[in-house]
Design an enzyme around this catalytic site. Structure first.
Site, PDB file in Angstrom:
ATOM      1  N   THR A  14      28.907  49.059  40.265  1.00  0.00           N
ATOM      2  CA  THR A  14      29.914  48.148  40.621  1.00  0.00           C
ATOM      3  C   THR A  14      30.866  47.902  39.555  1.00  0.00           C
ATOM      4  O   THR A  14      30.647  48.087  38.432  1.00  0.00           O
ATOM      5  CB  THR A  14      29.280  46.919  41.117  1.00  0.00           C
ATOM      6  OG1 THR A  14      28.559  46.339  39.975  1.00  0.00           O
ATOM      7  CG2 THR A  14      28.113  47.196  42.119  1.00  0.00           C
ATOM      8  N   ASP A  15      31.862  47.268  39.906  1.00  0.00           N
ATOM      9  CA  ASP A  15      33.043  46.930  38.885  1.00  0.00           C
ATOM     10  C   ASP A  15      33.051  45.438  38.690  1.00  0.00           C
ATOM     11  O   ASP A  15      31.807  44.549  39.044  1.00  0.00           O
ATOM     12  CB  ASP A  15      34.364  47.341  39.489  1.00  0.00           C
ATOM     13  CG  ASP A  15      34.741  46.507  40.823  1.00  0.00           C
ATOM     14  OD1 ASP A  15      33.957  45.443  41.102  1.00  0.00           O
ATOM     15  OD2 ASP A  15      35.808  46.929  41.264  1.00  0.00           O
ATOM     16  N   PHE A  16      33.629  44.717  37.851  1.00  0.00           N
ATOM     17  CA  PHE A  16      33.789  43.724  37.254  1.00  0.00           C
ATOM     18  C   PHE A  16      34.006  42.387  38.353  1.00  0.00           C
ATOM     19  O   PHE A  16      33.322  41.425  38.285  1.00  0.00           O
ATOM     20  CB  PHE A  16      35.178  43.235  36.591  1.00  0.00           C
ATOM     21  CG  PHE A  16      35.208  42.102  35.886  1.00  0.00           C
ATOM     22  CD1 PHE A  16      34.338  41.594  34.843  1.00  0.00           C
ATOM     23  CD2 PHE A  16      36.210  41.080  36.194  1.00  0.00           C
ATOM     24  CE1 PHE A  16      34.486  40.398  34.220  1.00  0.00           C
ATOM     25  CE2 PHE A  16      36.282  39.721  35.806  1.00  0.00           C
ATOM     26  CZ  PHE A  16      35.433  39.653  34.563  1.00  0.00           C
TER      27      PHE A  16
END
Length: 129
Positions: A14-16
């Site tokens: 996942t990203d931020f």
């Protein structure tokens, strides 16, 4: 023939914003293709050693339809679209249940040790049909 490969989304995917980082879908479909070839009984290391042939991605046409998030259980599907003597085009999707999150048309080419175009090995062509 449709191949299905399960993938679970881990925190590292996942990203931020908490959704799957866009480039990771390419990793998911790569794993799906690798497992598809393996399940056909094709040993890619042996193909390289014995035939001097490897696959290279030449083109990816990708569409992002909806996000996946941490802990989602996804399925990568792979189907053959077109095959020529040296080229293979596959359709791949990443799905969560009945929802398609990502779709791609991937063009693969067979190349030899020198980086030139090569014919797909006969064993591979037989397993596709």
């Amino acid at each position: 023939m449709t191949h299905r490969f399960p993938v679970r989304v881990y925190y590292e995917d996942t990203d931020f914003g908490g959704i799957v980082y866009y480039a990771n879908y390419l990793k998911f479909i790569e794993r799906g293709r690798s497992e598809w070839v393996r399940e056909m009984g094709i040993d890619q290391l042996a193909m390289k050693r014995d035939d001097g042939v490897v696959f290279a991605v030449r083109r990816v046409e990708a569409d992002y339809h909806a996000p996946a998030v941490y802990d989602d259980e996804l399925v990568v599907t792979t189907t053959v679209d077109t095959m020529t003597g040296a080229r293979l085009i596959v359709r791949q999707t990443v799905e969560r249940g009945d929802d398609v999150l990502f779709s791609a048309l991937v063009t693969l080419v067979a190349i030899n040790d020198a980086g030139g175009v090569a014919r797909l090995p006969a064993a591979f062509r037989r397993n596709i049909h």
